[in-house]
Design a protein around this motif. Sequence first.
Motif, PDB file in Angstrom:
ATOM      1  N   THR A 533      34.507  28.301  31.775  1.00 55.85           N
ATOM      2  CA  THR A 533      33.364  28.954  32.633  1.00 55.85           C
ATOM      3  C   THR A 533      32.524  29.680  31.361  1.00 55.85           C
ATOM      4  OG1 THR A 533      34.744  30.966  32.774  1.00 55.85           O
ATOM      5  CG2 THR A 533      34.520  29.477  34.564  1.00 55.85           C
ATOM      6  N   ARG A 534      32.909  29.190  30.088  1.00 63.48           N
ATOM      7  CA  ARG A 534      32.050  29.870  28.797  1.00 63.48           C
ATOM      8  C   ARG A 534      31.101  28.866  28.270  1.00 63.48           C
ATOM      9  NH1 ARG A 534      31.747  35.049  27.777  1.00 63.48           N
ATOM     10  NH2 ARG A 534      33.233  35.834  29.074  1.00 63.48           N
ATOM     11  N   THR A 535      31.196  27.422  28.133  1.00 61.44           N
ATOM     12  CA  THR A 535      30.373  26.576  27.521  1.00 61.44           C
ATOM     13  C   THR A 535      29.534  25.836  28.251  1.00 61.44           C
ATOM     14  OG1 THR A 535      32.079  24.961  27.273  1.00 61.44           O
ATOM     15  CG2 THR A 535      32.258  26.466  25.759  1.00 61.44           C
ATOM     16  N   GLN A 536      29.777  25.976  29.556  1.00 53.61           N
ATOM     17  CA  GLN A 536      28.960  25.165  30.452  1.00 53.61           C
ATOM     18  C   GLN A 536      28.237  25.923  31.563  1.00 53.61           C
ATOM     19  OE1 GLN A 536      28.871  21.481  30.278  1.00 53.61           O
ATOM     20  NE2 GLN A 536      30.240  21.927  28.589  1.00 53.61           N
ATOM     21  N   ARG A 537      27.533  27.105  31.012  1.00 55.33           N
ATOM     22  CA  ARG A 537      27.071  27.971  31.833  1.00 55.33           C
ATOM     23  C   ARG A 537      25.489  27.531  31.907  1.00 55.33           C
ATOM     24  NH1 ARG A 537      28.821  33.941  30.064  1.00 55.33           N
ATOM     25  NH2 ARG A 537      31.167  33.777  30.930  1.00 55.33           N
ATOM     26  N   THR A 538      24.810  28.220  32.951  1.00 57.35           N
ATOM     27  CA  THR A 538      23.466  28.063  33.179  1.00 57.35           C
ATOM     28  C   THR A 538      22.621  29.282  33.124  1.00 57.35           C
ATOM     29  OG1 THR A 538      21.842  26.993  34.588  1.00 57.35           O
ATOM     30  CG2 THR A 538      23.928  28.332  35.747  1.00 57.35           C
ATOM     31  N   TYR A 539      21.431  29.336  32.677  1.00 57.62           N
ATOM     32  CA  TYR A 539      20.718  30.633  32.647  1.00 57.62           C
ATOM     33  C   TYR A 539      19.191  30.403  33.113  1.00 57.62           C
ATOM     34  CZ  TYR A 539      24.210  31.027  28.804  1.00 57.62           C
ATOM     35  OH  TYR A 539      25.374  31.266  28.191  1.00 57.62           O
ATOM     36  N   ASP A 540      19.063  31.557  34.056  1.00 58.76           N
ATOM     37  CA  ASP A 540      17.579  31.435  34.647  1.00 58.76           C
ATOM     38  C   ASP A 540      16.393  31.749  33.797  1.00 58.76           C
ATOM     39  OD1 ASP A 540      18.945  30.441  37.090  1.00 58.76           O
ATOM     40  OD2 ASP A 540      19.320  32.315  38.040  1.00 58.76           O
ATOM     41  N   SER A 541      16.853  32.917  32.826  1.00 56.70           N
ATOM     42  CA  SER A 541      15.874  33.552  32.097  1.00 56.70           C
ATOM     43  C   SER A 541      16.662  33.948  30.976  1.00 56.70           C
ATOM     44  CB  SER A 541      15.247  34.469  32.679  1.00 56.70           C
ATOM     45  OG  SER A 541      16.034  35.552  33.020  1.00 56.70           O
ATOM     46  N   PRO A 568      48.621  20.693  50.518  1.00 60.51           N
ATOM     47  CA  PRO A 568      48.666  21.766  51.651  1.00 60.51           C
ATOM     48  C   PRO A 568      47.638  22.703  51.056  1.00 60.51           C
ATOM     49  CG  PRO A 568      50.693  21.871  50.169  1.00 60.51           C
ATOM     50  CD  PRO A 568      49.962  20.482  49.805  1.00 60.51           C
ATOM     51  N   PHE A 569      47.407  22.748  49.650  1.00 56.79           N
ATOM     52  CA  PHE A 569      46.295  23.811  49.167  1.00 56.79           C
ATOM     53  C   PHE A 569      46.206  23.369  47.680  1.00 56.79           C
ATOM     54  CE2 PHE A 569      50.647  25.507  49.081  1.00 56.79           C
ATOM     55  CZ  PHE A 569      51.166  25.360  47.928  1.00 56.79           C
ATOM     56  N   THR A 570      45.175  23.897  47.060  1.00 53.90           N
ATOM     57  CA  THR A 570      44.820  23.553  45.704  1.00 53.90           C
ATOM     58  C   THR A 570      44.527  24.764  44.942  1.00 53.90           C
ATOM     59  OG1 THR A 570      43.193  21.748  46.473  1.00 53.90           O
ATOM     60  CG2 THR A 570      43.050  22.452  44.282  1.00 53.90           C
ATOM     61  N   PHE A 571      45.220  24.657  43.630  1.00 58.09           N
ATOM     62  CA  PHE A 571      44.931  25.879  42.563  1.00 58.09           C
ATOM     63  C   PHE A 571      43.695  25.735  41.987  1.00 58.09           C
ATOM     64  CE2 PHE A 571      49.682  26.088  43.235  1.00 58.09           C
ATOM     65  CZ  PHE A 571      49.634  27.357  43.455  1.00 58.09           C
ATOM     66  N   VAL A 572      42.869  26.620  41.504  1.00 64.41           N
ATOM     67  CA  VAL A 572      41.780  26.651  40.526  1.00 64.41           C
ATOM     68  C   VAL A 572      41.893  27.841  39.938  1.00 64.41           C
ATOM     69  CG1 VAL A 572      39.247  26.700  40.510  1.00 64.41           C
ATOM     70  CG2 VAL A 572      40.048  25.412  42.232  1.00 64.41           C
ATOM     71  N   VAL A 573      41.919  27.720  38.495  1.00 62.56           N
ATOM     72  CA  VAL A 573      41.822  28.681  37.632  1.00 62.56           C
ATOM     73  C   VAL A 573      40.337  29.160  36.989  1.00 62.56           C
ATOM     74  CG1 VAL A 573      42.581  29.393  35.178  1.00 62.56           C
ATOM     75  CG2 VAL A 573      44.061  28.223  36.750  1.00 62.56           C
ATOM     76  N   SER A 574      39.648  30.163  37.309  1.00 64.39           N
ATOM     77  CA  SER A 574      38.606  30.734  36.699  1.00 64.39           C
ATOM     78  C   SER A 574      39.055  32.190  35.979  1.00 64.39           C
ATOM     79  CB  SER A 574      37.728  30.999  37.694  1.00 64.39           C
ATOM     80  OG  SER A 574      36.729  31.741  37.125  1.00 64.39           O
ATOM     81  N   ALA A 575      38.789  32.140  34.753  1.00 67.00           N
ATOM     82  CA  ALA A 575      39.114  33.152  33.837  1.00 67.00           C
ATOM     83  C   ALA A 575      38.477  34.476  34.457  1.00 67.00           C
ATOM     84  CB  ALA A 575      38.503  33.057  32.413  1.00 67.00           C
ATOM     85  N   LEU A 643      43.113  31.417  40.691  1.00 64.33           N
ATOM     86  CA  LEU A 643      44.019  32.442  39.691  1.00 64.33           C
ATOM     87  C   LEU A 643      42.897  32.967  38.542  1.00 64.33           C
ATOM     88  CD1 LEU A 643      47.018  30.197  39.033  1.00 64.33           C
ATOM     89  CD2 LEU A 643      46.720  31.918  40.837  1.00 64.33           C
ATOM     90  N   SER A 644      43.063  34.257  38.113  1.00 65.36           N
ATOM     91  CA  SER A 644      41.886  34.751  37.292  1.00 65.36           C
ATOM     92  C   SER A 644      42.396  35.820  36.628  1.00 65.36           C
ATOM     93  CB  SER A 644      40.690  35.250  37.884  1.00 65.36           C
ATOM     94  OG  SER A 644      40.189  34.004  38.726  1.00 65.36           O
ATOM     95  N   GLY A 645      41.882  36.299  35.626  1.00 64.12           N
ATOM     96  CA  GLY A 645      42.199  37.836  34.773  1.00 64.12           C
ATOM     97  C   GLY A 645      40.964  38.379  34.348  1.00 64.12           C
ATOM     98  N   ASP A 646      40.866  38.637  33.300  1.00 56.60           N
ATOM     99  CA  ASP A 646      39.661  39.104  32.752  1.00 56.60           C
ATOM    100  C   ASP A 646      39.338  40.738  32.923  1.00 56.60           C
ATOM    101  OD1 ASP A 646      36.868  39.186  31.188  1.00 56.60           O
ATOM    102  OD2 ASP A 646      36.369  39.255  33.455  1.00 56.60           O
ATOM    103  N   VAL A 647      39.840  41.417  34.122  1.00 55.38           N
ATOM    104  CA  VAL A 647      39.123  42.449  34.418  1.00 55.38           C
ATOM    105  C   VAL A 647      39.895  43.806  33.999  1.00 55.38           C
ATOM    106  CG1 VAL A 647      37.441  41.708  36.165  1.00 55.38           C
ATOM    107  CG2 VAL A 647      39.704  42.291  36.686  1.00 55.38           C
TER     108      VAL A 647
END
Length: 866
Positions: A533-541, A568-575, A643-647
């Motif tokens: 989620t760092r190097t594939q970002r998009t920016y509106d302005s 039965p479920f899926t794990f996704v990691v986003s920082a 699964l996340s962290g950061d905050v």
Amino acid sequence: MALPNIIAGPILRRVEKDQISVWIACTREFTLTLKIYEGDNIELNTESGGFPSPGTGVVELITSSAQAPTVQFGKNLWIGVVRAEMQVPFQTGKIYSYNVRFESKSPPTEKGDLKTDGLLSDDKHLDRPQKALGYKKNVLPSFCLPADDPAKLFIAQASCRKIHGHGLDALAHLDKVIKDNLTKPDTRPQQLFLTGDQVYADDVPGATLRHLGALDGVGLITGAEGETVKVDNGNGAQEIEADIVSFPPYLRKHLMSHFAGFSSGSAHSHLVTFGEFCGLYLNYWSIRSWNIKLLKEVQKIQADNKESVLQEVADSLLDSEAVEDDPNMKVLFTDEFGERPDAFDLVLTEDTRPIFEEDPPGEKFNAWLEKIRAKLKNELREVAEFAKTLPEVSRVLANVPSYMIFDDHEVTDDWFLSKRWNNQVLSKPMGRDVIRNGLMAYAVFQDWGNVPGEYVPIPPQGGDAGDLSERTKFIRKIKEYCNVIANGLPRDNLRSDIIGPMEQMLGFGAEPAKVKWHYDVPTGPTKTFVLDTRTQRTYDSLNSPPGLLGEDALRDQLPNTIPNGNAPFTFVVSAAPVLGLACMEELVQPAAASVVGIKSTTGKNPGLLAGMLKRDFEAWGFNPAAFEGLIERLSNLKKVILLSGDVHYGFSSVLDYWKGSAAVPEARILQFTSSSLKNEEFGLLHLYRSAIVQKLLTGIGDNLEKLGWKDHVLSVSGDVSIRNRNRLRQNPAVIPIAGWEPGATVSIEPDYRWRLTVITDENVRSGDPIQNDIDLEDENAVKEGYKKVVQRHLDNFISGVHRRMVWPSNIGLLKFVQDGTEWKVKHNFIFSAGSRDISAKNVGEHIKHEALLVATGDEATRPELP
């Protein structure tokens, strides 16, 4: 002085049923061989040459490709990932053990393994403390695979571990969990996900920075000539040797903001060179890589952390005697100034220049040095705590397969925060150099182990066959760079032939990045998809909040169908958490970020949003198009665990998602956030622990409900606020139900709806009321009852043990329980409450959140406009 052969590792990395990979760092060139055994408690015999004792019945598993050379990344730094392919697949429900053997490729010939290098004993090794990796003397480290049965699946996750962050290192708590369940494959951690900020490159203790890569007087990285960065000081870009003399600790903030364009507020000792990044990773992962003089000073604080001892250690690190073997440091920390390099002028500001123009040093220098001494003392207190439990952390990493992804601090705070930030930094040669150095280190230390099959740093004998992965191309350029730096080769074509191509691969020019950092890995009956989620970002302005994934990146990184056909479920990691706290993201952070933006409009960075974490304007929810696009994509997977962290606080939440006119939810998405491992907030921020603030931050009321329309032109009737009318003009158009006036309507039915709920720990705890504490009919009961209520709130405030948000350093554990035909997920936080001793009895699963993977009862009732 003798050096350890192994200075970091072994770190257990990608493990699947048909393969296993181990990362290791050495001080010499070795050939590594991986040996795998079935079972636990496997002891090596002293006379057996690195093999288990004869006659014990230990079975060595047959592997192929279980040998790898180490790769040179510094004058005395060689790193390898040795990967074995299993001829008979690993089985779940079993424990396996491993050994790494090494043999030198050049004289003097040396052979050894984990035992001979002191890693299987609690004894000190070359004056450095050590924990036996197998938990008993001469016993090998072990591991198990994620269970195929969710009822036996056990996952750990965490983030944000800073060497001088406040609090205990919660990653060491996992060592106790492993130790207590060493022979139980169903109750010991089977995978560990580190979801960002594994190191803090922008915020380094000054004493640590001074000794990075200097292992007992021997440099790990550079030869006679050090690394350089390209700096444009207004007179054209120049190559400047980047070391602690030109760019001293505590004086780098101006350098990083003015010449690199960075926005970190903690950049006084920011990393610059690839060698510094390497040294920091090594120090974060292994006590064996620490400079012995620094370690001995830190151990004085571990023995007695009184103010007088801190003062003594700080003085010893700053006086002339302490820097006698490091004469260059006299330029900074003593009154023996001598001659400084010209580059030193780059770190000075209008405020600091007079300090160093005093000749001889006088009142200004002494006042500045006192401030440095005070800062150093604060850092050392936490560094000592970090070092104390580092052997346990190293043991954790040797016994659990670990998977990692960066957030921002692996490179710099606010990395790729906004389009303006990108333009500002990438237009400066030094900015590009530092980001590149950070990503080079990330590839070598973190990503190589995530997907070892995509990294072939050394071409096989006879050359390569077929296309090379972009990761392989990148690490080979890193190897070329390090060969030049470590071995003193000519640098005439370094930028054109090596650095330039690396920058193109990383997308620093007009073309998109070629190296992609996302990946997926099997996790028992399902898969885990780890997002970049760092190097594939998009920016509106220029200044708008980023979309953390652009549309193309979203399609690349997340599948549109359930993995394995029937998981039965899926794990996704986003920082960064996807389902953040409503009040935090909709009120607190935007307000704080706006203040920062307004305050900066008269400065050098108009509109730049930067600063401390809680002001960073980059939560998923701040860019509705990217957020809603992600939720829609996730809904196709039906049951998702994020699964996340950061905050820097832990919490759990759940989102139910309805499509079209469906009466029941199409999907349920659970968000589990564990943060931080070692970076507690303190001071005034302790107010966040109070009960009323906990309630505010997790939202007044139980739910946040929203309706959404995509690709429509909408009309409304009735009393609709200006803010909601504006929301309905966006695409997607998303409005909260709260605040919608009864009777007001939208022209067409929503395309989707969702409800977000923060999970509360409902378990009965010691001290909880068995019945109502306050009896209004009894005057004495009222008085005593209020005392009990106040005491409970005070205890919670001090300990940080709350129902919803977790403030102390923590690590999260995920387990699954069958509930009828569905699965219930348990997210348990472990930490030390009110104690500085990780072995204390109060280390345990203090906060327990749980949620079903399907909505039931009122949860399944879809949101409607009033």
